[in-house]
Scaffold this active site. Structure first.
Site, PDB file in Angstrom:
ATOM      1  N   ASP A  93       2.682   7.247  -2.897  1.00 53.38           N
ATOM      2  CA  ASP A  93       2.825   7.753  -4.151  1.00 53.38           C
ATOM      3  C   ASP A  93       3.220   9.309  -4.685  1.00 53.38           C
ATOM      4  OD1 ASP A  93       1.394   9.679  -3.304  1.00 53.38           O
ATOM      5  OD2 ASP A  93      -0.578   8.229  -3.947  1.00 53.38           O
ATOM      6  N   SER A  94       3.440   9.265  -5.464  1.00 51.32           N
ATOM      7  CA  SER A  94       3.835  10.953  -6.550  1.00 51.32           C
ATOM      8  C   SER A  94       2.822  11.508  -6.281  1.00 51.32           C
ATOM      9  CB  SER A  94       4.278  10.418  -7.980  1.00 51.32           C
ATOM     10  OG  SER A  94       3.035   9.743  -8.483  1.00 51.32           O
ATOM     11  N   GLY A 219      -2.559   2.771 -13.595  1.00 53.06           N
ATOM     12  CA  GLY A 219      -3.598   2.917 -14.507  1.00 53.06           C
ATOM     13  C   GLY A 219      -4.756   1.974 -14.673  1.00 53.06           C
ATOM     14  N   ASP A 269      -1.497  -1.945  -2.860  1.00 53.69           N
ATOM     15  CA  ASP A 269      -2.228  -1.356  -1.804  1.00 53.69           C
ATOM     16  C   ASP A 269      -4.147  -0.397  -1.925  1.00 53.69           C
ATOM     17  OD1 ASP A 269      -1.494   1.104  -4.019  1.00 53.69           O
ATOM     18  OD2 ASP A 269      -2.830   2.084  -3.251  1.00 53.69           O
TER      19      ASP A 269
END
Lengths: 380, 380
Positions: A93-94, A219, A269
């Site tokens: 992920d970021s 989100g 995930d």
């Protein structure tokens, strides 16, 4: 020579999709569930044991790894695959989501986000470009753009602002990713827009126009009811290009997974199978089972004697209850393993059902089995 | 038909002995190290992973198991082997040592000991007969007599009294064991007498006259200096019958093991490899290594690339350091595994050395390697 990243749609059944993607570290069958390897380890499991559950890809957390041991450190040690001895694909992920949930003293502006590390209080900066650089240092097969992730409920104004910012960050992420381009590696964009379907549509359309190798819906699973999440998925997925994988981030329960696959999601995930496993809860074909409950104390039966995974077939409920009550590490290890194996069994079942165009029957049977609930308790 | 318990002395080199014993659940090569499975689990390891370290027998703790989940419960579930999915031999202690170290409000008299459970405060009684009954319910391959174990230093009077009481309890244990006799199962006596060599000699002689299937030396590694322990071992072992296995309880460090084997000990158990592994310490051919130390943070080398166990060859010191600093379960699991594998490697090395009558050379080489210490740190 490494193959470029690619996704192939093999079969559909309604909106549900059976596919496969190819990365520098191998192929992944979809719909796929990715166990979460937060700090360079799927908590408690040796890498071989993760593979034995059926996982073909794991997720790594940029936020955690950038703070400890550091992306440059992992790169110097040969990358995340080598660091954690996991030879198959990794998606990272970021960092945006954990910045929201774990750090305090955030300052967010157009350039990026500055936050205080939850480990040592140091101030750390993360921009779309730095997030891509970190993921390249880690050697991720699939990188995610930096986005701004809000908790729901949020104001319409905040949701719109965060979505628009995430779009601009998507563009910057793409430019940066192309400068770090590595064969077989992919960048996914993240659709934002909260629970506002018009904003979700705008986000999905604009990201599609930018042409990413995959699209996530972010989100969600941040406090909203399941029907809101599924509504957003149902409205968003069809707007995304059919020939690209779709990833619903941070979801979810077995029921969430089935409902989301039904609406066209390919990848997931979630920490639930490992986190709940560490707290004495098993996910099984019979629904969720709380091993701490005294009704299991004398039960010689395994959790599921028909499970394809030996751990679910071997250890008695009485033993798992004992380990849970005694707070033994092995209880956490075994239940995490059993839960990941059940999640993978569920994904394999969905893949087979879609291939045979029997997804509705599969769903009905799985849900009916959950609703019948667990095996009757033994009289003691 | 199950073979009766037997011990065979294969070779000697000085006082060091290479042997083998046979139980209802298989053979064990000696000198042997038994990992400790306190609460029905070698902490953090799946049973297959315990076997892979080379262990042929594990120890179970009567005190812990009688309190939770209870001996009758385990018997109803098919015994301890089945409960913990460990198909090889199990030795159980009698509970006496943990009564001393874990419970308060002890009341000890001729009949036995009454103590308060550390779990729920309940008062529990343990007698020589009940200890044997519990171990029979667990299905132990080797049971231990109940003894009174003192912390050292202790007064000469206390040591003598405890030793004499333990002798009387040995007799009662033997009578009780014979009434529960099971083919292939054995009862070991425990030599007591603290650091008083005359009392140790008396204890060993009287127990030998009672004719047990094996003899333990108890009441050591309870606070005394290593040379005191080794002196007691050196004086006691030769008094015990050569054709019976000798077990030094609760010992010890790799150095303790070599010195005790040299003095004629055949069996050991100790929590050090697993307990220290859970706290970031590795036992290796290069001595003990504290993985929490920052000097390992960037070190790509495994702990021991020549180890017969894959975990010691695979994971980098940097990764083990990271897992230790991040307090990840997998760090505890891997270091426990690596440590148990090193202990087994050490035992296998001693067995081979005794068989080839090269024990002194083996000891000199092992100690020299420890003294040279760990690999030099990489410059970072």
């Amino acid at each position: 020579m490494t193959e470029p990243f690619s996704f192939r749609l093999i079969k559909t059944d309604g909106a549900a999709r059976r596919g496969e993607f190819v990365t520098a570290h191998g192929r992944v069958q979809t719909p796929a569930f990715m166990p979460v390897g937060t700090q360079g380890t799927v908590k408690g499991l040796m890498p071989d044991d993760v593979r034995t559950t059926g996982a073909e890809i794991v997720l790594g957390n940029t936020y955690h790894l950038m703070l400890r041991p550091g992306a440059e450190r992992i790169a110097a040690l040969g990358g995340l695959h080598k660091f954690m001895s996991w030879p198959l694909p990794i998606l990272t992920d970021s960092g945006g989501f954990q910045v929201m949930s774990l750090s305090d003293l955030r300052k967010l502006d157009e350039r990026g986000v500055t936050f205080r590390s939850h480990l040592d209080g140091a101030m750390v900066a993360l921009s779309p470009e730095r997030a891509i650089e970190i993921q390249a240092l880690l050697g991720a097969d699939i990188s995610m753009q930096l986005d701004e992730c809000l908790r729901l409920p949020a104001s319409a104004e905040d949701i719109a602002r965060a979505m628009e910012l995430s779009l601009r960050w998507a563009e910057r992420s793409k430019r940066s990713f192309e400068s770090h381009a590595r064969e077989g590696h992919a960048l996914f964009a993240i659709v934002q827009g909260g629970d506002d379907l018009a904003l979700r549509t705008k986000s999905a359309r604009e990201l599609t126009n930018m042409d990413f190798q995959g699209y996530a819906i972010g989100g969600l699973a941040v406090g909203e009811p399941q029907e809101v999440m599924l509504k957003v998925v149902a409205e968003t997925a069809p707007i995304l290009p059919a020939e690209r994988p779709r990833y619903l981030m941070g979801v979810g329960t077995p029921h969430d997974l089935i409902e989301a696959v039904k609406r066209g999601i390919d990848m997931f995930d979630c920490v639930l199978p490992t986190r709940n496993g560490r707290h004495g809860m098993a996910f099984t074909r019979f629904g969720a089972i709380n091993l701490a409950n005294a009704r299991h104390a004398a039960d010689p039966r395994p959790l599921d004697e028909q499970s394809p995974h030996p751990a679910a077939r071997t250890y008695s409920r009485a033993y798992l209850h004992h380990l849970t009550k005694a707070n033994e590490i092995l209880g956490q290890v075994l239940l995490s393993t059993i839960n990941l194996a059940y999640y993978q069994e569920l994904m394999a079942g969905m893949r087979e059902a879609i291939a045979g165009r029997k997804f509705s029957e599969f769903q009905a049977a799985a849900v009916a089995q959950w609703d019948r609930g667990d095996l009757p308790a033994l009289s003691s």
